[in-house]
Design a protein around this motif. Structure first.
Motif, PDB file in Angstrom:
ATOM      1  N   GLU A  45       0.830  -1.280  -0.059  1.00 60.06           N
ATOM      2  CA  GLU A  45       0.002   0.093   0.157  1.00 60.06           C
ATOM      3  C   GLU A  45       0.742   1.483  -0.043  1.00 60.06           C
ATOM      4  O   GLU A  45       0.661   2.028  -0.832  1.00 60.06           O
ATOM      5  CB  GLU A  45      -0.954   0.010   1.156  1.00 60.06           C
ATOM      6  N   VAL A  46       1.930   1.121   0.932  1.00 60.49           N
ATOM      7  CA  VAL A  46       2.742   2.472   1.027  1.00 60.49           C
ATOM      8  C   VAL A  46       3.426   2.707  -0.268  1.00 60.49           C
ATOM      9  O   VAL A  46       3.665   3.797  -1.002  1.00 60.49           O
ATOM     10  CB  VAL A  46       3.916   2.293   2.107  1.00 60.49           C
ATOM     11  N   THR A  47       3.857   1.516  -1.046  1.00 62.03           N
ATOM     12  CA  THR A  47       4.529   1.647  -2.088  1.00 62.03           C
ATOM     13  C   THR A  47       3.672   2.199  -3.365  1.00 62.03           C
ATOM     14  O   THR A  47       4.138   3.090  -4.144  1.00 62.03           O
ATOM     15  CB  THR A  47       5.157   0.331  -2.649  1.00 62.03           C
ATOM     16  N   LYS A  48       2.455   1.723  -3.274  1.00 69.63           N
ATOM     17  CA  LYS A  48       1.563   2.353  -4.260  1.00 69.63           C
ATOM     18  C   LYS A  48       1.160   3.765  -4.148  1.00 69.63           C
ATOM     19  O   LYS A  48       1.206   4.513  -4.995  1.00 69.63           O
ATOM     20  CB  LYS A  48       0.163   1.453  -4.168  1.00 69.63           C
ATOM     21  N   LYS A  49       1.198   4.261  -2.776  1.00 71.22           N
ATOM     22  CA  LYS A  49       1.009   5.481  -2.370  1.00 71.22           C
ATOM     23  C   LYS A  49       2.096   6.387  -2.775  1.00 71.22           C
ATOM     24  O   LYS A  49       1.991   7.667  -3.422  1.00 71.22           O
ATOM     25  CB  LYS A  49       0.652   5.552  -0.965  1.00 71.22           C
ATOM     26  N   LEU A  50       3.584   5.866  -2.453  1.00 71.43           N
ATOM     27  CA  LEU A  50       4.396   6.550  -2.710  1.00 71.43           C
ATOM     28  C   LEU A  50       4.730   6.720  -4.349  1.00 71.43           C
ATOM     29  O   LEU A  50       5.060   7.824  -4.787  1.00 71.43           O
ATOM     30  CB  LEU A  50       5.758   5.952  -2.258  1.00 71.43           C
ATOM     31  N   GLU A  51       4.353   5.721  -5.217  1.00 73.11           N
ATOM     32  CA  GLU A  51       4.554   5.694  -6.549  1.00 73.11           C
ATOM     33  C   GLU A  51       3.579   6.743  -7.230  1.00 73.11           C
ATOM     34  O   GLU A  51       3.742   7.659  -7.982  1.00 73.11           O
ATOM     35  CB  GLU A  51       4.215   4.388  -7.226  1.00 73.11           C
ATOM     36  N   LYS A  52       2.264   6.675  -6.480  1.00 74.65           N
ATOM     37  CA  LYS A  52       1.320   7.870  -6.919  1.00 74.65           C
ATOM     38  C   LYS A  52       1.792   9.141  -6.494  1.00 74.65           C
ATOM     39  O   LYS A  52       1.600  10.022  -7.120  1.00 74.65           O
ATOM     40  CB  LYS A  52      -0.295   7.723  -6.000  1.00 74.65           C
ATOM     41  N   GLU A  53       2.197   9.394  -5.455  1.00 72.90           N
ATOM     42  CA  GLU A  53       2.846  10.937  -4.972  1.00 72.90           C
ATOM     43  C   GLU A  53       4.025  11.204  -5.884  1.00 72.90           C
ATOM     44  O   GLU A  53       4.078  12.322  -6.394  1.00 72.90           O
ATOM     45  CB  GLU A  53       3.200  10.967  -3.441  1.00 72.90           C
ATOM     46  N   ARG A  54       4.793  10.201  -6.100  1.00 73.56           N
ATOM     47  CA  ARG A  54       5.884  10.415  -6.907  1.00 73.56           C
ATOM     48  C   ARG A  54       5.411  10.880  -8.693  1.00 73.56           C
ATOM     49  O   ARG A  54       5.804  11.772  -9.138  1.00 73.56           O
ATOM     50  CB  ARG A  54       6.857   8.942  -7.309  1.00 73.56           C
TER      51      ARG A  54
END
Length: 425
Positions: free
Chosen positions: A115-124
């Motif tokens: 989930e964090v990876t997906k969130k970070l990827e979205k923020e990126r």
């Protein structure tokens, strides 16, 4: 004597008491030693028997103790084995539970990381897009600023060119002016400024050029004002001095003080004012209204922008003391002792002059700002307003000057005023 028979040969022989006693002693000692040997041998046998018995008993007891100890060890081993087995079983259960928890935690962690990876990827991705937008805006803004700067520089260059042209035009204009015309231009400026306010503020005032040269000298302008009973309120002799920038010989303000003072006295004026553009770089004369009465009595030097303020200031002060001037003239006509009265008038004038000097110093900032561009007019306004307090103090002192205070300590004046008040009633 004793007779003793030898046990071996059976012969008898006699022995005295001492020998008998010795033999007897030998016999006894022999018996004792023999008996002692027997007893020692018996004791040794008993000792050996006791030792053997004790060894047997100890061995027997050791065997029993060993059996007992072996039994206890077996019991302890059996008990320890059961407890150890139970502990091992409990540990196995705990290990199984821990493995289950670790497995669950790893699963949860994997989900959270996902989930964090997906969130970070979205923020990126969002930041990347935003960065692209910012870069685009930056490029557009940079382009706009460059265009605006180019336009402003073009406008600035044009403005500078216009200013240069204006400066050149003014220089040419000044070069064409004669010394007399420059002076006349300053006089015309002061006359125009006065005439703007003549109908409203100076209706009963006289302000004309001084054309009377009977005394051998004359000033530029004379200002006089009187009340309805023709009592003079104030009179000022004005001298206007300017100088062409191209003039070879530069004049100083003090070069005209003596002549101005002479003209003031000759024409019977109370004050002398030099309106001057000379010594433009002299900060002493750029402070505003400059009092030079330390050189010549009641003389001031001003820049042209303070032409109206100096008239107003001196006129207001004179108006405040007009009542006392009229009374003073009346007393003089009646030949009354007015020494103390005049002292109090002088005291008032000194107090006024003190506050006036404070006020005039405040004009330095005003002078500096007035001569600058329009953008500095607000600072000029603030500087002018800062002198208001000293004007107020000067006016307060003028208003606070009463007949009662003037006649205090002067019985002659008090008696005359009381008599005058009775006549008027």
């Amino acid at each position: 004597m004793h007779e003793i028979i030898c046990p071996n040969c059976k012969k008898a022989f006699k022995v005295d008491e001492a020998g008998f006693a010795d033999i007897l002693k030998q016999v006894r000692d022999h018996q004792f030693e023999e008996e002692l040997s027997n007893r020692l041998a018996l004791a040794e046998k008993e000792k050996q028997s006791a030792i053997k018995l004790a060894e047997a008993n100890v061995k027997n007891m050791s065997q029993q103790e060993l059996v007992k100890k072996d039994k206890q060890i077996a019991e302890l081993r059996e008990k320890a084995g059961a407890e150890l087995a139970e502990q091992i079983a409990n540990k196995d259960i705990e290990i199984a539970e821990m493995k289950a928890k670790i497995h669950n935690a790893e699963t949860v962690k994997k989900l959270e990381v996902s989930e964090v990876t997906k969130k970070l990827e979205k923020e990126r991705d969002d930041l990347t897009n935003e960065l692209k937008i910012k870069e685009t805006e930056k490029e557009l803004l940079s382009k706009s600023i460059k265009e605006q700067f180019t336009n402003e520089m073009t406008l600035k260059d044009e403005t500078i060119k216009l200013k240069d042209d204006e400066i050149e035009r003014l220089k040419n204009y000044k070069q064409k002016l004669s010394t007399k015309m420059v002076g006349e231009t300053l006089e015309q400026h002061c006359e125009v400024e006065f005439n703007k306010l003549r109908a409203t503020a100076f209706q009963s005032a006289y302000f004309e050029k001084d054309n009377d040269s009977k005394g051998g000298s004359k000033g530029d302008y004379i200002y006089k004002e009187a009340d309805n009973e023709n009592n003079e309120i104030i009179s000022i002799m004005f001298e206007m001095k300017n100088e062409n920038d191209e003039t070879a010989t530069k004049k100083r303000n003090e070069d005209f003080f003596a002549k101005l003072d002479k003209d003031r006295k000759l024409k019977g004026c109370e004050y002398a004012v030099l309106v001057s553009l000379l010594e433009s770089d002299n900060e002493f004369y750029n402070t505003g209204i400059v009092d030079v009465s330390h050189r010549f009595e009641k003389m001031y030097v001003i820049r042209p922008q303070f032409f109206i303020p100096i008239i107003t200031l001196l006129r207001n002060a004179a108006m405040n003391s007009m009542e006392y001037k009229a009374e003073l003239n009346l007393m003089r006509n009646q030949n009354i002792d007015i020494t103390n009265f005049e002292d109090k008038i002088d005291l008032f004038k000194k107090g006024f002059a003190y506050n006036y000097d404070l006020a005039s110093r405040k004009f330095k900032t005003a002078i500096d700002e007035i001569d600058k561009t329009i953008s500095h007019l607000q600072k000029t306004k603030d500087a002018l307003l800062s002198s208001e307090n000293n004007y107020r103090l000067a006016n307060n002192k003028a208003e606070d000057l009463t007949i009662r205070k003037l006649t205090h300590g002067n019985p002659t004046m008090k008696e005359k005023f009381d008599a005058q008040n009775k006549k008027s009633t």
